[in-house]
Design a protein around this motif. Structure first.
Motif, PDB file in Angstrom:
ATOM      1  N   LYS A   1       6.996  -5.908  -7.183  1.00  0.00           N
ATOM      2  CA  LYS A   1       7.475  -7.148  -6.580  1.00  0.00           C
ATOM      3  C   LYS A   1       8.407  -7.850  -7.552  1.00  0.00           C
ATOM      4  O   LYS A   1       8.140  -7.898  -8.760  1.00  0.00           O
ATOM      5  N   CYS A   2       9.487  -8.412  -7.035  1.00  0.00           N
ATOM      6  CA  CYS A   2      10.430  -9.188  -7.844  1.00  0.00           C
ATOM      7  C   CYS A   2       9.936 -10.623  -7.949  1.00  0.00           C
ATOM      8  O   CYS A   2       9.699 -11.276  -6.929  1.00  0.00           O
ATOM      9  N   THR A   3       9.776 -11.112  -9.178  1.00  0.00           N
ATOM     10  CA  THR A   3       9.343 -12.496  -9.387  1.00  0.00           C
ATOM     11  C   THR A   3      10.413 -13.339 -10.055  1.00  0.00           C
ATOM     12  O   THR A   3      10.225 -14.534 -10.248  1.00  0.00           O
ATOM     13  N   SER A   4      11.552 -12.747 -10.398  1.00  0.00           N
ATOM     14  CA  SER A   4      12.632 -13.502 -11.034  1.00  0.00           C
ATOM     15  C   SER A   4      13.508 -14.148  -9.960  1.00  0.00           C
ATOM     16  O   SER A   4      13.455 -13.769  -8.789  1.00  0.00           O
ATOM     17  N   THR A   5      14.312 -15.122 -10.371  1.00  0.00           N
ATOM     18  CA  THR A   5      15.227 -15.756  -9.422  1.00  0.00           C
ATOM     19  C   THR A   5      16.365 -14.817  -9.053  1.00  0.00           C
ATOM     20  O   THR A   5      16.929 -14.932  -7.976  1.00  0.00           O
ATOM     21  N   GLU A   6      16.687 -13.895  -9.952  1.00  0.00           N
ATOM     22  CA  GLU A   6      17.704 -12.887  -9.647  1.00  0.00           C
ATOM     23  C   GLU A   6      17.033 -11.642  -9.072  1.00  0.00           C
ATOM     24  O   GLU A   6      15.835 -11.423  -9.259  1.00  0.00           O
ATOM     25  N   ALA A   7      17.792 -10.840  -8.390  1.00  0.00           N
ATOM     26  CA  ALA A   7      17.266  -9.603  -7.821  1.00  0.00           C
ATOM     27  C   ALA A   7      16.797  -8.663  -8.925  1.00  0.00           C
ATOM     28  O   ALA A   7      17.307  -8.698 -10.047  1.00  0.00           O
ATOM     29  N   MET A   8      15.808  -7.849  -8.612  1.00  0.00           N
ATOM     30  CA  MET A   8      15.358  -6.815  -9.527  1.00  0.00           C
ATOM     31  C   MET A   8      15.924  -5.477  -9.048  1.00  0.00           C
ATOM     32  O   MET A   8      15.732  -5.090  -7.896  1.00  0.00           O
ATOM     33  N   THR A   9      16.642  -4.802  -9.933  1.00  0.00           N
ATOM     34  CA  THR A   9      17.221  -3.502  -9.628  1.00  0.00           C
ATOM     35  C   THR A   9      16.558  -2.467 -10.518  1.00  0.00           C
ATOM     36  O   THR A   9      16.329  -2.719 -11.703  1.00  0.00           O
ATOM     37  N   TYR A  10      16.238  -1.326  -9.944  1.00  0.00           N
ATOM     38  CA  TYR A  10      15.533  -0.299 -10.698  1.00  0.00           C
ATOM     39  C   TYR A  10      15.974   1.096 -10.263  1.00  0.00           C
ATOM     40  O   TYR A  10      16.512   1.294  -9.188  1.00  0.00           O
ATOM     41  N   ILE A  11      15.734   2.055 -11.150  1.00  0.00           N
ATOM     42  CA  ILE A  11      15.907   3.471 -10.862  1.00  0.00           C
ATOM     43  C   ILE A  11      14.514   4.077 -10.812  1.00  0.00           C
ATOM     44  O   ILE A  11      13.655   3.736 -11.633  1.00  0.00           O
ATOM     45  N   CYS A  12      14.293   4.971  -9.873  1.00  0.00           N
ATOM     46  CA  CYS A  12      13.037   5.727  -9.809  1.00  0.00           C
ATOM     47  C   CYS A  12      13.386   7.207  -9.867  1.00  0.00           C
ATOM     48  O   CYS A  12      14.189   7.698  -9.074  1.00  0.00           O
ATOM     49  N   ILE A  13      12.794   7.900 -10.835  1.00  0.00           N
ATOM     50  CA  ILE A  13      13.010   9.335 -11.004  1.00  0.00           C
ATOM     51  C   ILE A  13      11.683  10.029 -10.701  1.00  0.00           C
ATOM     52  O   ILE A  13      10.667   9.743 -11.321  1.00  0.00           O
ATOM     53  N   GLN A  14      11.725  10.927  -9.739  1.00  0.00           N
ATOM     54  CA  GLN A  14      10.514  11.612  -9.273  1.00  0.00           C
ATOM     55  C   GLN A  14      10.658  13.109  -9.544  1.00  0.00           C
ATOM     56  O   GLN A  14      11.679  13.701  -9.216  1.00  0.00           O
ATOM     57  N   ALA A  15       9.643  13.684 -10.176  1.00  0.00           N
ATOM     58  CA  ALA A  15       9.649  15.123 -10.457  1.00  0.00           C
ATOM     59  C   ALA A  15       8.218  15.635 -10.458  1.00  0.00           C
ATOM     60  O   ALA A  15       7.271  14.867 -10.649  1.00  0.00           O
ATOM     61  N   LYS A  16       8.065  16.927 -10.284  1.00  0.00           N
ATOM     62  CA  LYS A  16       6.736  17.533 -10.236  1.00  0.00           C
ATOM     63  C   LYS A  16       6.013  17.310 -11.561  1.00  0.00           C
ATOM     64  O   LYS A  16       6.525  17.635 -12.627  1.00  0.00           O
ATOM     65  N   GLU A  17       4.820  16.762 -11.479  1.00  0.00           N
ATOM     66  CA  GLU A  17       4.020  16.484 -12.665  1.00  0.00           C
ATOM     67  C   GLU A  17       3.717  17.785 -13.417  1.00  0.00           C
ATOM     68  O   GLU A  17       3.454  18.816 -12.800  1.00  0.00           O
ATOM     69  N   ASP A  18       3.777  17.724 -14.728  1.00  0.00           N
ATOM     70  CA  ASP A  18       3.489  18.858 -15.624  1.00  0.00           C
ATOM     71  C   ASP A  18       4.465  20.024 -15.471  1.00  0.00           C
ATOM     72  O   ASP A  18       4.144  21.152 -15.844  1.00  0.00           O
ATOM     73  N   SER A  19       5.670  19.781 -14.960  1.00  0.00           N
ATOM     74  CA  SER A  19       6.627  20.871 -14.786  1.00  0.00           C
ATOM     75  C   SER A  19       7.661  20.944 -15.899  1.00  0.00           C
ATOM     76  O   SER A  19       8.386  21.931 -15.988  1.00  0.00           O
ATOM     77  N   LEU A  20       7.721  19.929 -16.758  1.00  0.00           N
ATOM     78  CA  LEU A  20       8.738  19.917 -17.807  1.00  0.00           C
ATOM     79  C   LEU A  20       8.351  20.887 -18.917  1.00  0.00           C
ATOM     80  O   LEU A  20       7.306  20.750 -19.548  1.00  0.00           O
TER      81      LEU A  20
END
Length: 107
Positions: A71-90
Motif C-alpha cells: 500500500k502507498c502511504t506517501s503523498t506521492e505515488a509509489m512506483t516499483y519493479i517486481c521481478i518474478q523467477a522460479k525459486e531456487d533456480s539461480l
C-alpha cells in the motif's frame, strides 16, 4: 515485460500505486519468488501477518507460499519493479557465469 523482452527466465513488471491506494488483492506463488524494488514513494508491505515500512530504495524478497500485498502511504505515488523467477533456480551468476571477451567496442 516478459512479452516485450522475450524473457525466458523471469517476469519483470512495473507497478504504480497512487497515494492511499493498495493492490486490490493478496496473492502467493507456488513456484516463483518475487523481488520488489521500490523506485519512488513510500508505503507498507505485508507478507503473511508481518507488516513493515518500505520507501525508495527498499528491496524485498518474498518466497513461495507467502501472501503478499503493498500500500502507498506517501503523498506521492509509489512506483516499483517486481521481478518474478522460479525459486531456487539461480545457478551461476555474475562472474561465475560470465566470461570476459575480446570483442571490439563499437560504442
Amino acid at each position: 515485460m516478459k512479452e516485450a523482452t522475450g524473457a525466458t527466465s523471469c517476469e519483470i513488471s512495473f507497478g504504480t500505486l497512487s497515494s492511499g491506494a493498495a493492490v486490490p488483492f493478496f496473492h502467493s506463488h507456488k513456484a516463483n519468488e518475487e523481488n520488489y524494488i521500490i523506485l519512488s514513494g513510500a508505503g507498507k508491505f505485508q507478507v503473511d501477518d508481518n507488516v513493515f515500512d518500505v520507501a525508495e530504495g527498499s528491496v524485498i524478497r518474498v518466497s513461495t507460499n507467502c501472501d503478499r500485498n503493498l500500500k502507498c502511504t506517501s503523498t506521492e505515488a509509489m512506483t516499483y519493479i517486481c521481478i518474478q523467477a522460479k525459486e531456487d533456480s539461480l545457478g551461476d551468476y555474475t562472474m561465475t557465469d560470465a566470461e570476459i571477451t575480446e570483442r571490439k567496442s563499437l560504442l
